[in-house]
Design a protein around this motif. Structure first.
Motif, PDB file in Angstrom:
ATOM      1  N   ARG A   1      -8.523   6.886  -8.546  1.00  8.86           N
ATOM      2  CA  ARG A   1      -7.688   5.645  -8.204  1.00  8.86           C
ATOM      3  C   ARG A   1      -8.120   4.302  -8.678  1.00  8.86           C
ATOM      4  NH1 ARG A   1      -6.328   6.577  -2.251  1.00  8.86           N
ATOM      5  NH2 ARG A   1      -5.819   8.862  -2.141  1.00  8.86           N
TER       6      ARG A   1
ATOM      7  N   SER B   1       0.772  -1.152  -0.268  1.00  8.53           N
ATOM      8  CA  SER B   1       0.133   0.185  -0.129  1.00  8.53           C
ATOM      9  C   SER B   1       0.819   1.281  -0.010  1.00  8.53           C
ATOM     10  CB  SER B   1      -0.786  -0.254   1.057  1.00  8.53           C
ATOM     11  OG  SER B   1      -2.094  -1.066   1.034  1.00  8.53           O
ATOM     12  N   GLY B   2       0.282   2.388  -0.266  1.00  6.88           N
ATOM     13  CA  GLY B   2       0.891   3.625  -0.158  1.00  6.88           C
ATOM     14  C   GLY B   2       1.085   4.188   1.164  1.00  6.88           C
ATOM     15  N   GLY B   3       1.049   5.511   1.112  1.00 10.11           N
ATOM     16  CA  GLY B   3       1.015   6.202   2.490  1.00 10.11           C
ATOM     17  C   GLY B   3       2.119   6.108   3.249  1.00 10.11           C
ATOM     18  N   SER B   4       1.825   5.534   5.003  1.00  8.50           N
ATOM     19  CA  SER B   4       3.086   5.687   5.601  1.00  8.50           C
ATOM     20  C   SER B   4       3.666   4.454   5.638  1.00  8.50           C
ATOM     21  CB  SER B   4       2.658   5.949   7.115  1.00  8.50           C
ATOM     22  OG  SER B   4       1.507   4.768   7.220  1.00  8.50           O
TER      23      SER B   4
ATOM     24  N   GLY C   1      -2.839  -0.124   5.037  1.00  5.61           N
ATOM     25  CA  GLY C   1      -2.618   0.992   5.732  1.00  5.61           C
ATOM     26  C   GLY C   1      -4.084   1.218   6.510  1.00  5.61           C
ATOM     27  N   CYS C   2      -4.267   1.821   7.527  1.00  3.34           N
ATOM     28  CA  CYS C   2      -5.554   2.300   7.991  1.00  3.34           C
ATOM     29  C   CYS C   2      -5.350   3.979   8.028  1.00  3.34           C
ATOM     30  CB  CYS C   2      -5.366   1.869   9.545  1.00  3.34           C
ATOM     31  SG  CYS C   2      -6.693   2.260  10.395  1.00  3.34           S
ATOM     32  N   GLY C   3      -6.111   4.173   7.252  1.00  3.40           N
ATOM     33  CA  GLY C   3      -6.302   5.731   7.235  1.00  3.40           C
ATOM     34  C   GLY C   3      -6.962   6.416   8.644  1.00  3.40           C
TER      35      GLY C   3
ATOM     36  N   HIS D   1     -10.311   4.212   6.320  1.00  2.21           N
ATOM     37  CA  HIS D   1     -10.029   3.750   4.993  1.00  2.21           C
ATOM     38  C   HIS D   1      -9.082   2.836   4.841  1.00  2.21           C
ATOM     39  CE1 HIS D   1      -7.331   6.812   3.758  1.00  2.21           C
ATOM     40  NE2 HIS D   1      -7.004   6.057   2.946  1.00  2.21           N
TER      41      HIS D   1
ATOM     42  N   ASN E   1       1.516   5.639  -5.627  1.00  2.01           N
ATOM     43  CA  ASN E   1       1.938   4.469  -4.469  1.00  2.01           C
ATOM     44  C   ASN E   1       3.296   3.664  -5.020  1.00  2.01           C
ATOM     45  OD1 ASN E   1       0.096   5.316  -2.879  1.00  2.01           O
ATOM     46  ND2 ASN E   1      -1.409   3.708  -3.315  1.00  2.01           N
TER      47      ASN E   1
ATOM     48  N   LYS F   1     -10.072  11.463  -0.321  1.00  2.00           N
ATOM     49  CA  LYS F   1      -8.675  11.838   0.081  1.00  2.00           C
ATOM     50  C   LYS F   1      -7.948  12.041  -1.273  1.00  2.00           C
ATOM     51  CE  LYS F   1      -4.251   9.955   2.086  1.00  2.00           C
ATOM     52  NZ  LYS F   1      -3.621   9.015   2.505  1.00  2.00           N
TER      53      LYS F   1
ATOM     54  N   LYS G   1      -3.871   7.847  14.793  1.00  2.00           N
ATOM     55  CA  LYS G   1      -4.778   6.815  14.561  1.00  2.00           C
ATOM     56  C   LYS G   1      -5.444   6.077  15.786  1.00  2.00           C
ATOM     57  CE  LYS G   1      -3.059   6.756  10.290  1.00  2.00           C
ATOM     58  NZ  LYS G   1      -2.265   5.889   9.537  1.00  2.00           N
TER      59      LYS G   1
ATOM     60  N   ARG H   1      -3.018   5.431  -7.421  1.00  5.83           N
ATOM     61  CA  ARG H   1      -3.430   6.755  -7.776  1.00  5.83           C
ATOM     62  C   ARG H   1      -3.144   6.624  -9.458  1.00  5.83           C
ATOM     63  NH1 ARG H   1      -1.270   9.171  -3.184  1.00  5.83           N
ATOM     64  NH2 ARG H   1      -2.406   8.509  -1.286  1.00  5.83           N
TER      65      ARG H   1
ATOM     66  N   ASP I   1      -3.973  -0.487  -3.879  1.00  8.81           N
ATOM     67  CA  ASP I   1      -4.439   0.604  -4.671  1.00  8.81           C
ATOM     68  C   ASP I   1      -3.372   1.198  -5.249  1.00  8.81           C
ATOM     69  OD1 ASP I   1      -3.829   1.717  -1.946  1.00  8.81           O
ATOM     70  OD2 ASP I   1      -5.082   3.395  -2.270  1.00  8.81           O
TER      71      ASP I   1
ATOM     72  N   CYS J   1      -6.591   0.567   1.409  1.00  9.63           N
ATOM     73  CA  CYS J   1      -6.396   0.572   0.175  1.00  9.63           C
ATOM     74  C   CYS J   1      -7.312   1.923  -0.427  1.00  9.63           C
ATOM     75  CB  CYS J   1      -7.216  -0.661  -0.515  1.00  9.63           C
ATOM     76  SG  CYS J   1      -7.138  -2.179   0.017  1.00  9.63           S
TER      77      CYS J   1
HETATM   78  O1  LIG Z   1      -4.467   7.200   0.229  1.00  7.43           O
HETATM   79  C1  LIG Z   1      -4.091   5.983   0.854  1.00  7.43           C
HETATM   80  O2  LIG Z   1      -4.114   6.146   2.148  1.00  7.43           O
HETATM   81  C2  LIG Z   1      -4.014   4.855   3.016  1.00  7.43           C
HETATM   82  C3  LIG Z   1      -3.755   4.786   4.456  1.00  7.43           C
HETATM   83  O3  LIG Z   1      -2.454   5.735   4.573  1.00  7.43           O
HETATM   84  P1  LIG Z   1      -1.699   6.225   5.789  1.00  7.43           P
HETATM   85  O4  LIG Z   1      -0.530   7.038   5.450  1.00  7.43           O
HETATM   86  O5  LIG Z   1      -2.824   6.691   6.844  1.00  7.43           O
HETATM   87  O6  LIG Z   1      -1.361   4.628   6.324  1.00  7.43           O
HETATM   88  C4  LIG Z   1      -2.917   3.803   2.047  1.00  7.43           C
HETATM   89  O7  LIG Z   1      -2.746   2.654   2.831  1.00  7.43           O
HETATM   90  C5  LIG Z   1      -3.211   3.775   0.665  1.00  7.43           C
HETATM   91  O8  LIG Z   1      -2.496   2.991  -0.118  1.00  7.43           O
HETATM   92  C6  LIG Z   1      -3.278   5.248   0.119  1.00  7.43           C
HETATM   93  O9  LIG Z   1      -3.561   5.126  -1.382  1.00  7.43           O
END
Ligand SMILES: O=C1O[C@H](COP(=O)(O)O)[C@@H](O)[C@H](O)[C@H]1O
Length: 254
Positions: A185, A40-43, A148-150, A154, A85, A180, A208, A75, A73, A156
């Motif tokens: 995406r 996944s992306g993000g953190s 990840g866990c937004g 959310h 990502n 977001k 979180k 973008r 997922d 993916c």
């Molecule tokens: O937009 C996205 O956000 C989720 C969560 O990102 P995080 O930085 O809060 O861990 C991420 O898992 C997803 O791949 C990304 O497209």
């Protein structure tokens, strides 16, 4: 089916996740020549960099040449765009590999279809679904999906209350109105996540804590992350103590 692990600091989370990934890698390679994993992306990118690249004892155990990397997922931007990502994974992990190290096989979106006049986001989603691993004609699940866990729950690009949560057939779908940014995406659906052999979430930081309290609280939240916990797939959560602020509600589950 849901295991939870909490660690004092980010380095501990990163090393624990890396040990878990290597454990699943080795178990998979006992019976297969490929380790199929979704990123996944993000953190998550920085966590993987810390655990799989910057921790020497763990880095040497990663069999990159046998990895087949997908994205849970993505973008719909060019692969070198700051929002990509793949771009983040490339920058934080792939580019950090020693130049002599064998590379994994990475399955990205078909960049040529992004912003090409005449192609649609639905076509990009269908193309990615066509490239998922198959056993004969049947699409098979991945060995490990890293999620990840937004802060809104959310995962993916499955967002709370979105119609995509109701998708019960397609394995990859597109979203044009992500709350977001960026808005466009593609994402794994619950039907595809349900095919996974293993799923691991990473959630760190005080930001979180409120959503973890909802996901692991007594009431059903209906949040995408909690719905993943209920798919019947073995799920492991890797969090740091800062993300668990209410000892009463969820620490007993960590
Ligand atoms: O937009 C996205 O956000 C989720 C969560 O990102 P995080 O930085 O809060 O861990 C991420 O898992 C997803 O791949 C990304 O497209």
């Amino acid at each position: 089916m849901v295991k939870t692990y909490s660690y004092a600091d980010s380095q501990d989370v990163a090393e624990a996740l890396a040990r878990y990934i290597i454990q699943i890698q080795n178990k998979t390679l006992n019976h297969s020549d490929k380790f199929k994993i979704a990123i996944s992306g993000g953190s998550l990118g920085k966590v993987l960099q810390k655990g799989l690249i910057q921790s020497p004892e763990l880095a040497k155990q990663v069999k990159w040449h046998q990895w087949e990397v997908y994205f849970s997922d993505e973008r719909l931007v060019k692969l070198d765009h700051p929002d990509s990502n793949y771009g983040l994974f490339n920058q934080l992990v792939l580019q950090a590999l020693p130049s002599s190290a064998p590379r994994p096989n990475v399955v990205t979106i078909k960049e040529a279809l992004v912003n090409e006049t005449g192609s649609t986001d639905e076509e990009i989603a269908k193309d990615y679904e066509q490239r998922l691993p198959r056993d004969g004609l049947e699409v098979v699940g991945l060995d490990l999906v890293l999620l990840g866990c937004g802060p809104d729950g959310h995962t993916c690009s499955l967002f709370p209350g979105h119609d995509l949560l109701k998708e019960n057939e397609k394995l990859i779908v597109y979203i044009a109105d992500s709350p977001k940014p960026p808005p466009r995406r593609i994402t794994f659906t619950f039907p595809y996540l349900k095919k996974s052999k293993n799923i691991a979430f990473v959630a760190e930081g005080a930001g979180k804590a409120p959503v973890l309290k909802q996901i692991f609280g007594e009431e059903k939240s209906g949040l995408p992350c909690e719905l993943v916990n209920e798919l019947g797939v073995p799920v492991s959560w890797f969090v740091n103590d800062a993300a668990i602020d209410d000892v009463d509600v969820i620490a007993s589950k960590f």
